[in-house]
Design an enzyme around this catalytic site. Sequence first.
Site, PDB file in Angstrom:
ATOM      1  N   GLU A 439       0.830  -1.227   0.000  1.00 15.94           N
ATOM      2  CA  GLU A 439       0.000   0.000   0.000  1.00 15.94           C
ATOM      3  C   GLU A 439       0.854   1.262   0.000  1.00 15.94           C
ATOM      4  O   GLU A 439       0.520   2.248   0.666  1.00 15.94           O
ATOM      5  CB  GLU A 439      -0.943   0.001   1.204  1.00 15.94           C
TER       6      GLU A 439
HETATM    7  C1  LIG Z   1       2.546  -9.549   0.165  1.00 14.00           C
HETATM    8  C2  LIG Z   1       2.282  -8.458  -0.811  1.00 14.00           C
HETATM    9  C3  LIG Z   1       0.985  -8.144  -1.158  1.00 14.00           C
HETATM   10  C4  LIG Z   1       0.733  -7.128  -2.099  1.00 14.00           C
HETATM   11  N1  LIG Z   1      -0.562  -6.884  -2.498  1.00 14.00           N
HETATM   12  C5  LIG Z   1      -0.774  -6.047  -3.560  1.00 14.00           C
HETATM   13  C6  LIG Z   1      -2.072  -5.922  -4.145  1.00 14.00           C
HETATM   14  O1  LIG Z   1      -3.040  -6.512  -3.678  1.00 14.00           O
HETATM   15  N2  LIG Z   1      -2.202  -5.140  -5.240  1.00 14.00           N
HETATM   16  C7  LIG Z   1      -1.153  -4.471  -5.787  1.00 14.00           C
HETATM   17  O2  LIG Z   1      -1.344  -3.788  -6.805  1.00 14.00           O
HETATM   18  N3  LIG Z   1       0.091  -4.550  -5.250  1.00 14.00           N
HETATM   19  C8  LIG Z   1       0.303  -5.325  -4.158  1.00 14.00           C
HETATM   20  N4  LIG Z   1       1.561  -5.446  -3.613  1.00 14.00           N
HETATM   21  C9  LIG Z   1       2.634  -4.641  -4.160  1.00 14.00           C
HETATM   22  C10 LIG Z   1       3.098  -3.545  -3.212  1.00 14.00           C
HETATM   23  O3  LIG Z   1       2.134  -2.547  -3.084  1.00 14.00           O
HETATM   24  C11 LIG Z   1       4.460  -3.040  -3.751  1.00 14.00           C
HETATM   25  O4  LIG Z   1       5.401  -4.035  -3.408  1.00 14.00           O
HETATM   26  C12 LIG Z   1       4.855  -1.709  -3.198  1.00 14.00           C
HETATM   27  O5  LIG Z   1       4.001  -0.725  -3.685  1.00 14.00           O
HETATM   28  C13 LIG Z   1       6.300  -1.332  -3.588  1.00 14.00           C
HETATM   29  O6  LIG Z   1       6.591  -1.579  -4.916  1.00 14.00           O
HETATM   30  P1  LIG Z   1       7.857  -2.466  -5.297  1.00 14.00           P
HETATM   31  O7  LIG Z   1       7.796  -3.708  -4.479  1.00 14.00           O
HETATM   32  O8  LIG Z   1       7.896  -2.626  -6.752  1.00 14.00           O
HETATM   33  O9  LIG Z   1       9.104  -1.646  -4.799  1.00 14.00           O
HETATM   34  P2  LIG Z   1       9.810  -0.421  -5.577  1.00 14.00           P
HETATM   35  O10 LIG Z   1       8.800   0.529  -6.072  1.00 14.00           O
HETATM   36  O11 LIG Z   1      10.792  -0.966  -6.520  1.00 14.00           O
HETATM   37  O12 LIG Z   1      10.565   0.260  -4.353  1.00 14.00           O
HETATM   38  C14 LIG Z   1      11.758  -0.286  -3.757  1.00 14.00           C
HETATM   39  C15 LIG Z   1      12.252   0.671  -2.683  1.00 14.00           C
HETATM   40  O13 LIG Z   1      12.524   1.945  -3.283  1.00 14.00           O
HETATM   41  C16 LIG Z   1      11.796   2.974  -2.642  1.00 14.00           C
HETATM   42  N5  LIG Z   1      11.365   3.922  -3.675  1.00 14.00           N
HETATM   43  C17 LIG Z   1      10.748   3.653  -4.841  1.00 14.00           C
HETATM   44  N6  LIG Z   1      10.497   4.781  -5.510  1.00 14.00           N
HETATM   45  C18 LIG Z   1      10.941   5.792  -4.759  1.00 14.00           C
HETATM   46  C19 LIG Z   1      10.956   7.205  -4.904  1.00 14.00           C
HETATM   47  N7  LIG Z   1      10.422   7.820  -5.967  1.00 14.00           N
HETATM   48  N8  LIG Z   1      11.519   7.942  -3.924  1.00 14.00           N
HETATM   49  C20 LIG Z   1      12.050   7.351  -2.832  1.00 14.00           C
HETATM   50  N9  LIG Z   1      12.069   6.024  -2.635  1.00 14.00           N
HETATM   51  C21 LIG Z   1      11.513   5.250  -3.586  1.00 14.00           C
HETATM   52  C22 LIG Z   1      10.628   2.304  -1.957  1.00 14.00           C
HETATM   53  O14 LIG Z   1      10.202   3.034  -0.823  1.00 14.00           O
HETATM   54  C23 LIG Z   1      11.228   0.947  -1.590  1.00 14.00           C
HETATM   55  O15 LIG Z   1      11.874   1.020  -0.347  1.00 14.00           O
HETATM   56  C24 LIG Z   1       1.818  -6.418  -2.654  1.00 14.00           C
HETATM   57  C25 LIG Z   1       3.133  -6.719  -2.269  1.00 14.00           C
HETATM   58  C26 LIG Z   1       3.367  -7.736  -1.384  1.00 14.00           C
HETATM   59  C27 LIG Z   1       4.797  -8.066  -1.046  1.00 14.00           C
END
Ligand SMILES: Cc1cc2nc3c(=O)[nH]c(=O)nc-3n(C[C@H](O)[C@H](O)[C@H](O)COP(=O)(O)OP(=O)(O)OC[C@H]3O[C@@H](n4cnc5c(N)ncnc54)[C@H](O)[C@@H]3O)c2cc1C
Length: 597
Positions: A439
């Site tokens: 989220e």
């Molecule tokens: C168990 C689980 C359930 C989930 N359920 C859902 C769901 O139901 N629906 C759905 O759509 N998604 C879902 N997700 C996805 C989840 O919302 C994402 O994992 C989350 O939004 C982060 O995206 P990412 O994992 O690609 O990390 P990334 O976006 O790659 O981020 C990696 C790191 O970089 C940081 N970062 C990224 N961009 C920036 C920026 N511009 N400035 C500063 N820091 C930054 C982040 O804070 C993080 O620490 C789920 C994930 C998990 C693990």
Amino acid sequence: MPQYKAPLRDMQFAIRELFDFNETRKLKHYAEVTDELVDMVLSEMAKFCETELFPLNQPGDKEGCHFESGKVRAPKGFKEAFKKAVEAGWINPFAEAEHGGQGLPLAITAPYNEMLTASNLSFQTYFLGNAVYHALSMHANDAIKAKYLPNLATGVWAGTMNLTEPQCGTDLGLTRCKAELQPDGTYALTGTKIFITSGEHDFADNIIHMVLARTPDAPPGVKGISLFVVPKLIINADGSVGDANGVNCEAIEHKMGIKGSCTCVMGFDKARGELVGELNKGLSHMFTMMNEARLLVGIQGLGLSDIAYQNALAYARERLQGRSLTGPKYPEKPADPLMVHADIRRMLLTAKALSEGGRMLASWIARELDFSLHADNPETKQASDDLVQLLTPVVKAFITDCAQECTSVSLQVLGGYGYIQDYGLEQYVRDARITPIYEGTNGVQSLDLIGRKLSMGSGRLLPRFFGPVGEFIEANTGDAALKEFVEPLSNAVNTLMNATGTIMTKAPKNPDEAGAAATDYMAIFGYTAYAYLFARAAKLSLEKLKSGDDLFYRSKVETARFFMTKLLPRVQSFSATLEAGAAPVMGIKDEAFGPFG
Ligand SMILES: Cc1cc2nc3c(=O)[nH]c(=O)nc-3n(C[C@H](O)[C@H](O)[C@H](O)COP(=O)(O)OP(=O)(O)OC[C@H]3O[C@@H](n4cnc5c(N)ncnc54)[C@H](O)[C@@H]3O)c2cc1C
């Protein structure tokens, strides 16, 4: 064996005493909601969570979800428990009565979701249909509403939110999922979504997916994203469920925690969907769902903090180790219980105070949600909406950050028995770890607070918080009995104001200053908000204690005292690191991070 007892007394304190529920009842929409009804709902819910959901939590973690030929099977007992929740009307008691819900005030969502998540977080993740219900209520046309809302309200159909793709996490502008207009006005959706919570299961007759996608001629980035409603099974003209749509679960993830929650890779192959709201406005429509889910995730952190605390406390009362530094407290026993040791008490009180602070904050925002939707007076409505906007990232990020500490110190209280599986603590630590990630990560929530919320409405939001806090300080500054609470609160407010000023001055010249300050600012904000709520709780409790001793109110005052003296001073450290600015972080060259062989 772990145990769970819903903290009903403290929940009632938060929703009824700290935030006078009579005010909520004055809203026409909730005129019929009596105290008796609220009590009945909460105590029945507590019974359901304690006796049906909690016993499935530890076995569900051990068993996990199964994936066979595109079908997901949740751990044993989950499907039956979901059926019982549907029959009892527990899936969405907040849905409007016209759709089959009970129309309960959102003020109750805080304790309701806390009990669900504390007793079984994995199970609660199958309730996303509630957020779909809300998003469709706000943004869909009447035909879509008529088609979907009643079955979502009752839990006959479940729901999901589909944002994330392999290349697109935080940066939703990278969305690739494609939506092509069909001659009949529907869209054909094609693409892959990953990490989709409860994307596939057999609890419900249908699963309604809310999907972000882009049409072929959409502008690039977030301005070209639209929102679609895509059912797992096509809905026939008469409302019955028909053939399979082009939606398939391709795999499930194997993960650190919430193992009873299925996290799915979803393939959309020309799946039939309908546009929700306006074309290319999908992200703002999806925000309705995301904001609701963010509050929910904050409360997930609260639920896990509380259950971890409860179990650590029970253990500390039983486990005999060592003697009190001031001489044996239980000389008849071979050793004193852990409770006598100052360091154990520090950890227990940290978990207790942060849980109670989270409960008060969650109850505050839940109360404001009702006013933002149903107040007659447009100014009241706007003020409540502003506060909800401002505090949503704080509820999401601060409570879930606190959950890491609460679950970790609670595990520490058990020593080695916390680390092994039998007592359940290691599961709470693992389960809590997702809450700062999904989220919108907590880093991104902090950027939202600093980058969007401080400037939103020409800076109108922040005074919605400083206003009541300042009034409270002014009204109580002369009260000697409250000095120990009001003075530290006032200092924290000054620190928060200074931090705000620093950011406002530095960030326009160098945006990295905002980025480097965001997490510190979030912590200062969170602790200050808890300080305000604890000061109010202490005032109220001291009043009550005038008419006789009462363990609950005494405990509240003592917990407030612990918070003010042992936790709130942390804001000074966050302030120092915030004031140190961006240079120590951004001044270091990328190559200097190593490795150096
Ligand atoms: C168990 C689980 C359930 C989930 N359920 C859902 C769901 O139901 N629906 C759905 O759509 N998604 C879902 N997700 C996805 C989840 O919302 C994402 O994992 C989350 O939004 C982060 O995206 P990412 O994992 O690609 O990390 P990334 O976006 O790659 O981020 C990696 C790191 O970089 C940081 N970062 C990224 N961009 C920036 C920026 N511009 N400035 C500063 N820091 C930054 C982040 O804070 C993080 O620490 C789920 C994930 C998990 C693990």
